[in-house]
Design an enzyme around this catalytic site. Structure first.
Site, mmCIF file in Angstrom:
data_model
loop_
_atom_site.group_PDB
_atom_site.id
_atom_site.type_symbol
_atom_site.label_atom_id
_atom_site.label_comp_id
_atom_site.label_asym_id
_atom_site.label_seq_id
_atom_site.Cartn_x
_atom_site.Cartn_y
_atom_site.Cartn_z
ATOM 1 N N LYS A 32 4.089 9.650 -10.718
ATOM 2 C CA LYS A 32 4.612 8.144 -10.577
ATOM 3 C C LYS A 32 3.801 7.467 -11.889
ATOM 4 O O LYS A 32 2.669 7.851 -11.978
ATOM 5 C CB LYS A 32 4.276 7.492 -9.489
ATOM 6 C CG LYS A 32 5.461 7.696 -8.515
ATOM 7 C CD LYS A 32 5.790 6.550 -7.685
ATOM 8 C CE LYS A 32 6.971 6.790 -6.671
ATOM 9 N NZ LYS A 32 6.798 7.525 -5.532
ATOM 10 N N GLU A 87 5.068 19.415 2.248
ATOM 11 C CA GLU A 87 4.164 18.564 2.575
ATOM 12 C C GLU A 87 4.449 17.383 3.787
ATOM 13 O O GLU A 87 5.896 17.092 3.783
ATOM 14 C CB GLU A 87 3.478 17.764 1.490
ATOM 15 C CG GLU A 87 4.421 16.902 0.748
ATOM 16 C CD GLU A 87 3.621 15.697 0.306
ATOM 17 O OE1 GLU A 87 2.718 14.936 0.727
ATOM 18 O OE2 GLU A 87 3.774 15.478 -1.174
HETATM 19 N N1 PSU Z 1 2.978 10.308 -4.747
HETATM 20 C C1 PSU Z 1 4.372 10.090 -4.484
HETATM 21 N N2 PSU Z 1 4.547 10.218 -3.458
HETATM 22 C C2 PSU Z 1 3.755 10.577 -2.189
HETATM 23 C C3 PSU Z 1 2.363 10.772 -2.504
HETATM 24 C C4 PSU Z 1 2.154 10.690 -3.965
HETATM 25 O O1 PSU Z 1 5.179 9.768 -5.476
HETATM 26 O O2 PSU Z 1 4.328 10.711 -1.174
HETATM 27 C C5 PSU Z 1 1.335 11.391 -1.694
HETATM 28 C C6 PSU Z 1 1.327 13.022 -1.871
HETATM 29 O O3 PSU Z 1 0.915 13.437 -0.589
HETATM 30 C C7 PSU Z 1 -0.058 12.962 -2.576
HETATM 31 C C8 PSU Z 1 -0.775 11.701 -2.223
HETATM 32 O O4 PSU Z 1 -0.693 14.311 -2.281
HETATM 33 O O5 PSU Z 1 0.304 10.860 -2.002
HETATM 34 C C9 PSU Z 1 -2.026 11.383 -3.215
HETATM 35 O O6 PSU Z 1 -2.608 10.606 -2.410
HETATM 36 P P1 PSU Z 1 -3.977 10.213 -3.233
HETATM 37 O O7 PSU Z 1 -3.443 9.475 -4.440
HETATM 38 O O8 PSU Z 1 -4.931 9.173 -2.215
HETATM 39 O O9 PSU Z 1 -4.438 11.183 -3.344
#
Ligand code: PSU
Ligand code: MN
Length: 306
Positions: free
Chosen positions: A161, A27
């Protein structure tokens, strides 16, 4: 429906896919919104080298110039790492970015969507998004989870996390029929930490067995993805309680500043990095490399089954 006209697959990847060779999706939100510049440039290249070292082809995804890009050039990787005017693109944003020609970094959800269109079955990342703490009030549930419910891609991650409610995240995945498998672990990993206290149903010990499970799920015609939880290597793991304290402070700051929605995850990632003076960042790099290694091994094993 003619998604082909929006897809731009690098020639090396297109050939590999045609020949049934292993390809691993990567990604770009982790680059643009999850890591600082210029450290992310080194990471972007190194993670691709690791995939190649295991005998698979790396396919970093992004939205550039009205195309869903599969496989980025060195210049395009740089563009994502500098992140100047680069948005964070989840499923809901894809059409807007394509139609307007805006540049976007792909989240887990969007990378899965693009990988499925291109025919890539295995994807490596750091951590998945999930159900946020306090989602009972905010309804903040990452689109990554719905994508896992619907899209046929396996996501190799170090779990998620502690910024999230890991228990609710696992409940949500169960409701939507998404297998969550541990790789040599009985527990869902908590990103910087090897354990979260949440037991998984299945501890799978080899990439070959993981590949057989993926093959069987999709051979059966079941829709949706699979989460493969790969714990951070022991030597880079951080203390759970210390991280809990850091994360609670970051969450409090986000609350005070009124940060919500798509901005909350990048905000928390940056705060955690600052508060731990980069120690957590070193761990972040290592767990992502570790995931790329395992994903490549699974992709190699999977390519022998199809
Ligand atoms: N969690 C991490 N590092 C990240 C992300 C999540 O520890 O870089 C990024 C990923 O691309 C994940 C996105 O798909 O954040 C999720 O964002 P949201 O919670 O807004 O859906
Ligand atoms: Mn969200």
């Amino acid at each position: 429906m003619s998604y082909e006209k929006y897809l731009s697959v690098a020639p090396e990847i297109a050939e590999a896919l045609k020949a049934g060779k292993p390809v691993v999706a990567l990604e770009s939100t982790i680059l643009s919104h999850g890591m600082p510049f210029p450290e992310n440039v080194e990471f972007a290249h190194k993670v691709e080298e690791i995939v190649r070292g295991e005998g698979a082809i790396p396919a970093t995804t992004a939205i550039i110039g009205g195309k869903l890009k599969v496989g980025l050039s060195s210049e395009e990787l740089d563009l994502m790492c500098k992140a100047d005017g680069v948005g964070k693109v989840s499923r809901r944003d894809v059409a807007v970015y394509l139609a307007t020609g805006a540049t976007g970094a792909t989240t887990v959800a969007t990378t899965m969507l693009i990988a499925e269109l291109a025919g890539i079955r295995v994807f490596a990342t750091g951590g998945i998004g999930g159900v946020h703490r306090g989602a009972q009030e905010t309804m903040d549930i990452s689109a990554d989870l719905q994508e896992l419910a619907n899209t046929k891609v396996a996501v190799v991650c170090a779990g998620a996390k502690q910024i999230l409610d890991l228990g609710l995240t696992l409940e949500y995945l169960e409701t939507y029929g998404v297998p969550v498998l541990g790789y040599n672990t009985d527990e869902f990993p908590a990103f910087y930490c090897r354990s979260s206290g949440y037991k998984l149903d299945r501890n799978v010990q080899t990439p070959e067995e993981l590949a057989r499970i993926l093959y069987t799920k999709w051979d059966l015609g079941l829709k949706g993805g699979v989460v493969i939880g790969n714990p951070i290597p022991e030597e880079y793991a951080l203390n759970y309680d210390e991280m809990e304290a850091v994360i609670n402070k970051a969450l409090q700051k986000a609350d005070e500043k009124g940060i919500r929605g798509k901005y909350i995850t990048p905000f928390l990632l940056a705060e955690i990095k600052d508060m731990t003076k980069g120690v957590s960042f070193a761990s972040n790099l290592q767990l992502a490399y570790n995931n790329a290694r395992l994903a490549s091994k699974i992709a190699v094993a999977y390519s022998k089954l199809v």
